[in-house]
Every structure is written in structure tokens, then in C-alpha cells.
Write an enzyme that holds these catalytic residues in place. Structure first.
Site, PDB file in Angstrom:
ATOM      1  N   LYS A 179       4.663  -0.467 -22.080  1.00 13.28           N
ATOM      2  CA  LYS A 179       3.435  -1.167 -21.942  1.00 13.28           C
ATOM      3  C   LYS A 179       2.788  -0.370 -20.833  1.00 13.28           C
ATOM      4  O   LYS A 179       2.933  -0.759 -19.694  1.00 13.28           O
ATOM      5  CB  LYS A 179       3.627  -2.566 -21.894  1.00 13.28           C
ATOM      6  CG  LYS A 179       2.076  -3.553 -21.680  1.00 13.28           C
ATOM      7  CD  LYS A 179       2.230  -4.522 -20.394  1.00 13.28           C
ATOM      8  CE  LYS A 179       1.162  -4.577 -19.534  1.00 13.28           C
ATOM      9  NZ  LYS A 179       0.075  -3.691 -19.755  1.00 13.28           N
ATOM     10  N   GLU A 254       9.086  -0.456  -8.484  1.00 14.81           N
ATOM     11  CA  GLU A 254       8.190   0.569  -7.697  1.00 14.81           C
ATOM     12  C   GLU A 254       7.039  -0.417  -7.218  1.00 14.81           C
ATOM     13  O   GLU A 254       6.078  -0.786  -8.143  1.00 14.81           O
ATOM     14  CB  GLU A 254       8.068   1.724  -7.970  1.00 14.81           C
ATOM     15  CG  GLU A 254       9.174   2.553  -7.986  1.00 14.81           C
ATOM     16  CD  GLU A 254       9.675   2.720  -6.825  1.00 14.81           C
ATOM     17  OE1 GLU A 254       9.261   2.947  -5.581  1.00 14.81           O
ATOM     18  OE2 GLU A 254      11.076   3.101  -6.644  1.00 14.81           O
ATOM     19  N   CYS A 288      -0.022   4.952  -4.464  1.00 13.13           N
ATOM     20  CA  CYS A 288       1.130   3.913  -3.640  1.00 13.13           C
ATOM     21  C   CYS A 288       1.554   5.030  -2.648  1.00 13.13           C
ATOM     22  O   CYS A 288       2.028   4.352  -1.457  1.00 13.13           O
ATOM     23  CB  CYS A 288       2.207   3.703  -4.450  1.00 13.13           C
ATOM     24  SG  CYS A 288       3.321   5.028  -5.241  1.00 13.13           S
TER      25      CYS A 288
END
Length: 486
Positions: A179, A254, A288
Site C-alpha cells: 500500500k 520507521e 525524515c
């Protein structure tokens, strides 16, 4: 009707080796030019997600038993094609995500390297032998596939992050239900089409586009899924952990970050400035690993800030495919609105806006803003404690190395941390004491290699590391076999 490599956007679900239409579609708007719709992409129903899980479960044993040279050839071919087509697919990625073409091209190339690396890892799956404490008994330790892996990947690195999950999952004999983020479906379809042509057993790899509330929740709550690898927000990561725990499904998370780049008194200012530019503002700060906290020592503060502002004034913002730009738009209207809310929060806290903070009106109507720098901020402020995901950085002034390390670690996150220094002693202390999964010295906090582990501490990560040989800790289970001959 839009096609991605002969695949209709309206029939972009890939389940059991076939392309399917969904129950609805969503528009894929180019953030550089919102008048351009890259296509209306299919959205999966809950029943289609459940179908994908079932066919993945049925196909997985056959794929696991497939000879390793065949597996190696499949992954190598995927990697080779990604690299060969990095210009074409990089342009597509940049159009739907907004990062400059050079970054889009580089991401596709790196994604290809992930597949090539794990193609080689297929041939390195060697077990261990041990002597038993019992006479005449031999011991073998081997690794086997986990089973069905649900992969939930983000929009900021739509191909690379997916690749570093999909490649090891397939390399170690698992089946996949993927997904991707709804903001970047075209890149997902392009990668799926490449995988489709490798002739995997039908159901080994599946693509289900859709929302987190519909598709994501179905995946993470399924008892038929054996592992979930997720990259996204802490809030959603908590939901993944809570949903998978009752079913004893392993998860790899994560999540957020609040990375600090320390500029020591002895730093080379040019090195510090370029590391800041790359770490804080490339990709519009939507990484990130971005350095949103700039922890600067007293002795270099003024000179560094002056040089940084000068360099920021030279950065060109524009359409992702425009020649010579450094930064494209942010990904969508919601992200742009959130960014300006953070700018207002920083101002209300007492931060000094030193550069940027503006909505830009350019030749194309897109989600453009200027790179933004705040001075005189405190680490305790919300803007320095929460992930912003914007081309925005705050300077925190400190007295010395001890204070710099304390500030670096004073966060609930712990993904990356960096320091700019010419002292081996200073760098050694920082590497040892920084409470982060990755430490950078004289480098941007953003930027990692594909053959070594990636992940963080605290609320940045949960579960085994990603990438490199450490990926096998999540995608395989260990079997210990004892044998005594007759």
C-alpha cells in the site's frame, strides 16, 4: 484516460497477477502545476485488499521454494530496469511528488541499487552449523521466509522507501501486499509494472492503492498477514503496533524525527553551510532525516548565520522539471498550510524570522514556499520538539560541546544527528554520546547508504533495522534443527 507504461490509472490495482479497477478513483495532482492531473487512480475496496492478502498467502510457498538463481535474476532485472529508465521514471516521480528532477532521477537510480543489492543477497543466504552439547548430535541454524508481508510506504520517497522494503521481502522468499501513499500512485504503478513483467508466481506481489483508513487498516488488522513494514508518522505507527500486537504479527516501524546538526566552534563554515542547505532544505525539507534543529556554538554562531543566510538567498525555487532549481514545491495544499501554521507558531514563541517564511507566486500555480530560517529559538519550544516536515530550520545557540550534545538528545526522537567539526576528539565524543541510530560527521544529516542498517532510537523506530544485511532480521525467521544419525 491516463496510462503509466500501458497501465490505465483507473485500473491500477494489481492483485493476483492481474490489473483491476477499484471502487473509486482519486486525482493525482502535480504540486508544481496544480492545473495538471496525472490521472485518476483506482482505490481498492476492503474486499480487494482481503483478496490480495489471500492470493499472497497462496503464492508465498511457491515463491519461497523458487531456486535462488531465479530469485536473483528477478531482482537483478528489476534493479537494472529502474536504473536504465531513471530519467523517464525520475521525471514521473518529480511531477507527482514535487522534488527537483535531479533528486527524482537519483531516487529511481537508488531504488534500482536496492534491488541489485538484494539480488546479490539472495545468493548469500548461508546458514550456520554448531556442535551440540549432546554427543553425536549435529545442529543447523537456517533462515526461512516470514510469509505475507504488508508494506505501507510514504509519499516523500515513493520509490526508494518502497524498494528497500520490497526488495528484501522478495529476496528472502516472502510475498508482498503493498500500500503506497495516495499522493504518489503513478510511481507505484510504474514499479509494479516492472515487477509484473518478471513472471513471479501470481499473487507473489500485489499493489493496493487507497486510504489508510480503508486499505491500511485492513492490512494491519489482518490475521493472515505475517509482518507489517511501515514508514510514516508516530501517530500512525502507534496504531500499527496496537493493531498487530493482538494477532502476534511482527511489525517494523520507521516514524518521526527531529534531527539536530551541531556546528562546532572549529567547523569549516563552508562545509557547515553546505551540509545545512542539503540537510535542511533539499526535498523541501520533506525528509525524515532532515536537520530542522541547527545547534550552533557561540564562537561560530554569527559568522555561520551570516554565511547561511547568504547561501539561502541564492537558492532557486521552481517547477520540479525546471532547469537549475534547488527546491520544488511541497507535496500538496495540506502540507503547505501546515508549514505556515508552524511558521506562525515559531513567531508566537518568540523566534526571529531571519529568512523566508513566504508563499511564493511563480510562473506555475503550485504549492511553493521559500526556505525558512529562524534564529534565537529554544530547544523546549514546540517547533523544536515536533517533526515539521517543511523547508524550515531553527538555530539553537549553545555554549559548548556538552550543551550541544544535551540539546541534540533532548527530544523524544532519535533518527539522525550530525556534527560539523575539524576535531577528531570532538567527533569521537559526539558519535559515542549522540542518542541516534545514525550519526553524520561533516555531512548532511540527510543521506544514507543502501548496504548498511538504517533506523533510529526512541520514537523514531521500532523493530529490526532496515537495509543491508540487517534487513534479514525482519524478513526471515530462524530455525534451529537438531539431528542424530541412526
Amino acid at each position: 484516460m491516463t496510462f503509466i507504461n500501458n497501465v490505465q490509472a483507473e485500473k491500477a490495482l494489481y492483485i493476483g497477477g492481474e490489473w483491476q479497477a477499484g471502487v473509486d478513483t482519486v486525482a493525482n495532482i502535480n504540486p508544481s502545476d496544480i492545473s495538471e492531473n496525472l490521472g485518476n487512480f483506482a482505490q481498492a475496496s476492503q474486499a480487494q485488499v482481503e483478496q490480495a492478502i489471500q492470493v499472497a498467502k497462496q503464492a508465498q510457498p511457491e515463491w519461497e521454494k523458487t531456486p535462488i538463481e531465479r530469485k536473483q535474476a528477478v531482482l537483478q532485472a528489476i534493479g537494472d530496469e529502474l536504473i536504465e529508465r531513471c530519467d523517464e521514471l525520475g521525471r514521473l516521480l518529480s511531477r507527482e511528488e514535487g522534488k527537483p528532477f535531479a533528486e527524482g532521477r537519483g531516487e529511481i537510480y537508488r531504488a534500482g541499487q536496492f534491488f541489485q543489492y538484494f539480488a546479490a543477497e539472495v545468493l548469500r543466504q548461508i546458514g550456520d552449523n554448531a556442535a551440540s552439547v549432546r554427543p553425536g548430535v549435529s545442529v543447523e541454524v537456517t533462515r526461512e521466509a516470514v510469509g505475507v508481508i504488508a508494506i505501507i510506504s510514504p509519499w516523500n520517497f515513493p520509490t526508494a522507501t518502497a524498494a528497500w522494503k520490497i526488495a528484501p521481502a522478495l529476496a528472502f522468499g516472502n510475498s508482498v501486499v503493498w500500500k503506497p501513499a495516495n499522493l504518489t500512485p503513478a510511481s507505484a504503478v510504474a514499479l509494479t509494472e516492472i515487477i509484473h513483467r518478471q513472471g513471479l508466481p501470481a499473487g507473489t506481489f500485489n499493489l493496493v492503492l487507497g486510504s489508510g483508513s480503508q486499505v491500511g487498516n485492513t492490512l494491519i488488522n489482518s490475521k493472515e498477514v505475517n509482518g507489517v513494514s511501515f514508514t510514516g508518522s508516530v501517530e500512525t505507527g502507534r496504531k500499527v503496533a496496537a493493531a498487530t500486537a493482538p494477532n502476534f504479527v511482527r511489525c517494523q516501524l520507521e516514524m518521526g524525527s527531529k534531527n539536530a546538526l551541531v556546528v562546532a566552534d572549529d567547523a569549516d563554515i563552508q562545509v557547515a553551510v553546505e551540509a545545512t542547505i542539503a540537510g535542511s532544505f533539499s526535498g523541501a525539507g520533506q525528509k525524515c532525516t532532515a536537520s530542522s534543529r541547527l545547534v550552533v556554538m557561540d564562537g561560530i554562531h554569527d559568522a555561520y548565520v551570516e554565511a547561511l543566510i547568504k547561501r539561502m538567498s541564492e537558492l532557486k525555487v521552481g517547477h520540479a522539471l525546471e532547469e537549475g532549481i534547488f527546491m520544488g514545491p511541497v507535496v500538496d495544499a495540506n502540507q503547505l498550510e501546515a508549514n505556515f501554521e508552524w511558521i506562525e507558531k515559531a513567531r508566537q514563541s518568540g523566534a526571529e524570522l531571519a529568512f523566508g517564511g513566504e508563499r511564493l507566486n511563480l510562473a506555475h500555480d503550485g504549492y511553493y514556499m521559500s526556505p525558512t530560517l529562524f534564529l534565537n529559538t529554544q530547544n523546549s519550544w514546540e517547533v523544536n520538539q515536533e517533526e515539521v516536515f517543511a523547508p524550515m530550520a531553527s538555530v539553537i545557540r549553545v555554549a559548548d560541546l556538552d550543551e550541544a550534545i544535551a540539546v541534540t538528545n533532548d527530544t523524544r526522537f532519535g533518527l539522525t544527528g550530525g556534527i560539523i567539526t575539524q576535531s577528531l576528539r570532538t567527533s569521537a565524543i559526539f558519535k559515542q554520546q549522540a542518542q541516534t541510530g545514525c550519526v553524520m560527521v561533516n555531512l548532511p544529516t540527510a543521506g544514507t547508504d543502501y548496504h548498511v542498517p538504517f533506523g533510529g532510537r526512541k520514537e523514531s523506530s521500532f523493530g529490526p533495522r532496515e537495509q543491508g544485511q540487517y534487513a534479514k532480521e525482519f524478513y526471515t525467521v530462524v530455525k534451529t534443527a537438531y539431528q542424530r544419525p541412526y
